[in-house]
Scaffold this active site. Structure first.
Site, PDB file in Angstrom:
ATOM      1  CE1 TYR A 215     -24.713  35.212   5.110  1.00  0.00           C
ATOM      2  CE2 TYR A 215     -23.425  36.323   3.414  1.00  0.00           C
ATOM      3  CZ  TYR A 215     -24.350  35.373   3.776  1.00  0.00           C
ATOM      4  OH  TYR A 215     -24.926  34.566   2.824  1.00  0.00           O
TER       5      TYR A 215
ATOM      6  CG  ASP B 193     -15.060  36.633   4.239  1.00  0.00           C
ATOM      7  OD1 ASP B 193     -14.814  36.916   3.049  1.00  0.00           O
ATOM      8  OD2 ASP B 193     -16.142  36.145   4.621  1.00  0.00           O
TER       9      ASP B 193
ATOM     10  CE  LYS C 179     -20.306  39.588  -1.895  1.00  0.00           C
ATOM     11  NZ  LYS C 179     -21.724  39.384  -1.899  1.00  0.00           N
TER      12      LYS C 179
HETATM   13  N1  PLP Z   1     -18.167  36.505   2.931  1.00  0.00           N
HETATM   14  C1  PLP Z   1     -18.574  37.780   2.960  1.00  0.00           C
HETATM   15  C2  PLP Z   1     -17.810  38.783   3.762  1.00  0.00           C
HETATM   16  C3  PLP Z   1     -19.704  38.177   2.237  1.00  0.00           C
HETATM   17  O1  PLP Z   1     -20.091  39.454   2.272  1.00  0.00           O
HETATM   18  C4  PLP Z   1     -20.399  37.206   1.482  1.00  0.00           C
HETATM   19  C5  PLP Z   1     -21.596  37.576   0.739  1.00  0.00           C
HETATM   20  O2  PLP Z   1     -22.135  38.654   0.816  1.00  0.00           O
HETATM   21  C6  PLP Z   1     -19.927  35.893   1.483  1.00  0.00           C
HETATM   22  C7  PLP Z   1     -18.808  35.575   2.212  1.00  0.00           C
HETATM   23  C8  PLP Z   1     -20.617  34.850   0.666  1.00  0.00           C
HETATM   24  O3  PLP Z   1     -20.425  35.117  -0.701  1.00  0.00           O
HETATM   25  P1  PLP Z   1     -21.418  34.530  -1.798  1.00  0.00           P
HETATM   26  O4  PLP Z   1     -22.716  35.235  -1.640  1.00  0.00           O
HETATM   27  O5  PLP Z   1     -20.731  34.841  -3.096  1.00  0.00           O
HETATM   28  O6  PLP Z   1     -21.517  33.075  -1.570  1.00  0.00           O
END
Ligand code: PLP
Length: 445
Positions: A144, A245, A273
């Site tokens: 995700y 990521d 985060k």
């Molecule tokens: N990338 C990863 C691995 C994530 O876990 C998340 C969100 O949980 C995102 C991107 C997207 O982040 P945001 O919710 O701050 O837009």
């Protein structure tokens, strides 16, 4: 449900007249009777509107690495208010925070900030396309990467029939243009042959390989180091940008994130985060020659980018994570928690294992850890699904979906550990009893 959610339920009824589903993010809706509304959070705990207290292992999906309302970070954020917010101009602190990130993460030669993980990954993909001149990308099955159209695709493992080839790919939301499907390829984690096969067939169109080596949205299933090294070499061979990521793993599983833990280097990486202990800030970082594409026609920015409050919070959070043993404390707690849960499950003969890292781990009801999302099907996730609401009733807040890891923060302490393990033992016994009774009913029906 044993605890009262009377006030949360009333809030849901009221809120849903103005806010679709009564919430501001679809993931916060847990059902008409189950959706929680928070009164406040402190340290590792939060309290809902009905006064129920929880030890929190969701931590807002990871951001609160030090704990809710951490006084050190909040004091810095208050100083950030004094700076004045946003100016459509830059401030001195941006360079300092970027330098801190570069010193913690060797791949981060240059850094640009955003507000959310979604924005950071979106920027990384755009940079990769611009740099390579290739529009397609590869996502690892189960990954995700945020709420934008290019990555809102998933491999349908739940409906997958292994006899019929690869899982089908679907849009993860209505409204995602179907035309984007042709730009998205999928590969299972830990299968370098499959990855090479995709690259051999489509490498001429693929600009980016997007991977979360500890899958923070897929039970913390973890890449093997050799797979990451192979993937690294394949990306180089096929002129594909390796985007790691680290929105969940960054500044959590090690100072230098999963790249430090596994000993490899991304071309581009994304952080969010844990970076600001819950204040909205994120970053895309990486190789200088790729990042400098922003000076060569790649659009990047945004009105709220580097708000002085979030930036000040990030400066303090990163200082703490970099200069104190906070991450070691977090990992130790996670390992102790997993060992305690393991003891309870072993005593009852329940097959299980843990995936990921002490700071963010998945509890898996199978003897061996899954190597990819396809393997997740082989675990007994109905046990987890039955157990999670019982834990909530007992004051332990974990995600109801078994695919979300448990997150640890620095504020989880000995009292949290003891309380959690007592509750866990009770929840396991109640789950065993419930599943036993439902099997008995099925057998007589
Ligand atoms: N990338 C990863 C691995 C994530 O876990 C998340 C969100 O949980 C995102 C991107 C997207 O982040 P945001 O919710 O701050 O837009």
């Amino acid at each position: 449900m044993r605890r009262s959610l009377e006030r949360s339920n009333a809030q849901y009824r009221k809120a849903s007249t103005r806010l679709p589903m009564g919430v501001s993010s679809n993931f916060r809706f847990w059902g008409e009777k189950e959706t929680l509304y928070v009164d406040h959070g402190r340290g590792a705990r939060l309290w809902d509107l009905d006064g129920n207290e929880y030890i929190d292992y969701r931590l807002a999906y990871g951001p609160n690495i030090l704990g809710y309302a951490d006084p050190r970070v909040d004091e810095a954020a208050r100083k950030g208010i004094e700076v004045g917010g946003v100016f459509a101009l830059s401030t001195e602190l941006e360079y300092e925070v970027a330098s801190r990130i570069s010193s913690m993460v060797p791949a981060a030669e240059m850094v640009r900030f955003s507000n959310s993980g979604t924005e950071a990954v979106m920027a990384a993909l755009r940079l990769a396309r611009a740099y390579t001149g290739k529009d397609s990308h590869i996502i690892v099955e189960g990954g995700y990467h945020g709420l934008f159209d290019s990555v809102l695709w998933y491999s349908d493992i739940e409906q997958w029939d292994p006899e019929k080839g690869a899982p089908e790919v679907h849009a993860d939301s209505a409204g995602v243009p179907q035309i984007l499907k042709q730009l998205t390829h999928f590969t299972p984690l830990n299968d370098a042959n499959h990855l090479e096969d995709v690259l051999r067939r489509h490498g001429g169109e693929i600009g980016a390989f997007l991977i979360e080596p500890i899958m923070g949205n897929c039970c913390a299933i973890t890449a093997k180091r050799q797979y990451l090294l192979d993937a690294r070499a394949l990306c180089d061979k096929y002129n594909v940008i390796m985007i790691v990521d680290e929105v969940k793993t960054g500044f959590r599983v090690a100072r230098g994130g999963v790249q430090e833990l596994m000993g490899f280097k991304a071309d581009l990486c994304t952080f969010a985060k844990a970076m600001g202990n819950g204040y909205p800030i994120s970053a895309v970082a990486g190789r200088k020659d790729i990042m400098l594409q922003v000076a060569n026609g790649v659009s990047h920015g945004g009105t709220y980018t580097c708000h002085s409050v979030a930036l000040a919070a990030a400066a303090k959070t990163l200082e703490i994570l970099d200069e104190t043993p906070a991450l070691a404390t977090i990992a130790r707690y996670g390992n102790d928690l997993n060992a305690g849960m393991s003891r309870v499950l072993r005593q009852r003969g329940i097959p299980h294992c843990f995936t990921g890292h002490g700071a963010m781990s998945g509890l898996f009801f199978a003897d061996t850890a899954p190597g990819n999302y396809r393997d997740w099907l082989n675990s007994d996730y109905s046990f987890y699904d039955t157990m999670a609401p019982k834990l909530h009733d007992l004051g332990i807040l974990c995600e109801p979906d078994s695919r979300e890891p448990w997150f640890i923060c620095e504020a989880h302490d000995r009292a949290c550990l003891d309380q959690t393990l007592l509750a866990f033992e009770k929840a396991v016994d109640e789950t065993l009893e419930q599943l036993h009774n439902s099997k008995a009913v099925q057998a007589t029906a």
